[in-house]
Design a protein around this motif. Sequence first.
Motif, PDB file in Angstrom:
ATOM      1  N   ALA A  68       0.834  -1.203   0.000  1.00  0.00           N
ATOM      2  CA  ALA A  68       0.000   0.000   0.000  1.00  0.00           C
ATOM      3  C   ALA A  68       0.867   1.250   0.000  1.00  0.00           C
ATOM      4  N   ARG A  69       0.262   2.363  -0.436  1.00  0.00           N
ATOM      5  CA  ARG A  69       0.931   3.667  -0.385  1.00  0.00           C
ATOM      6  C   ARG A  69       0.100   4.606   0.474  1.00  0.00           C
ATOM      7  N   ILE A  70       0.793   5.507   1.179  1.00  0.00           N
ATOM      8  CA  ILE A  70       0.156   6.410   2.143  1.00  0.00           C
ATOM      9  C   ILE A  70       0.649   7.831   1.885  1.00  0.00           C
ATOM     10  N   GLY A  71      -0.259   8.783   1.888  1.00  0.00           N
ATOM     11  CA  GLY A  71       0.089  10.181   1.715  1.00  0.00           C
ATOM     12  C   GLY A  71      -0.258  10.989   2.960  1.00  0.00           C
ATOM     13  N   LEU A  72       0.708  11.765   3.439  1.00  0.00           N
ATOM     14  CA  LEU A  72       0.523  12.598   4.626  1.00  0.00           C
ATOM     15  C   LEU A  72       0.888  14.036   4.281  1.00  0.00           C
ATOM     16  N   ALA A  73       0.161  14.993   4.816  1.00  0.00           N
ATOM     17  CA  ALA A  73       0.480  16.405   4.600  1.00  0.00           C
ATOM     18  C   ALA A  73       0.158  17.187   5.866  1.00  0.00           C
ATOM     19  N   GLU A  74       1.150  17.944   6.353  1.00  0.00           N
ATOM     20  CA  GLU A  74       0.972  18.734   7.569  1.00  0.00           C
ATOM     21  C   GLU A  74       1.814  20.010   7.492  1.00  0.00           C
TER      22      GLU A  74
END
Length: 257
Positions: free
Chosen positions: A138-144
């Motif tokens: 799986a691939r995961i995208g995070l933005a903060e």
Amino acid sequence: MSSTLGTPPPDQASYMLRAAASDTGRAYKRQTLDLLDIRAGQTVLDVGCGPGTDLPTLAERVGDGGTVIGVDRDPGMLALARARTEDLRRVEIREGDAHALPVEPGTVDRAKADRVLMHVADPAGVLAQMYRATRPGARIGLAEPDWDTLIVDAEDLETSRAFTRYTTAEAVRHATIGRSLARLAGQAGFRVEEVLATTPVFRDVHDADHTLGLGRTMQKAIDAGHVDRDRGHRWFAGLSQGPFYASFTLVSVICSR
């Protein structure tokens, strides 16, 4: 801009939708989704989906054979998300806490959390939940954001610095989460593939006040004794005098399971 501080905060859903519709919002969201490489037939999880801002785009990318799961704990946000996606049969809206995602283990192909971790009680715990929910590959995208990088131009530089210090120390729960994303993702078991930084720039003081809460936060800083009242009011009133500039850093991380 009015020189009055402490105006009520905007409706949270309207705030999120407006931020997503800005040039910067559209650009980093498109970049994140492109790097996630969402494919037809996949199951995609949107952690903290809010009013469903990104759900229609995710549904378009998974196609008729895929599934999009939007999770949020706020009933008002969930109602808006359901209304936004009522014609999209492949979208499921689930009420739940990010610390206990209502998703079966190992069932998600792609997952994202966009400006969510800075608000939660335990960012590492939420990432552990995302790891549990995703399957190998799986691939995961995070933005903060990293609010320590907030810059507001003013002749009174020290008050601008005091404003940023108060924002980081008091106003936002995890104000420097942006710089920690890659490390926390690695500790959760993910492989970090990409780390990107975007700098939203504000040249309109009204847009900046809406998005950054300049007046509201300054009033809180004054009330808490971090900034002298008269100095804080002069600082805020002066922002609308002449060209305006403010910016901060938004960090995006793409990981694999």
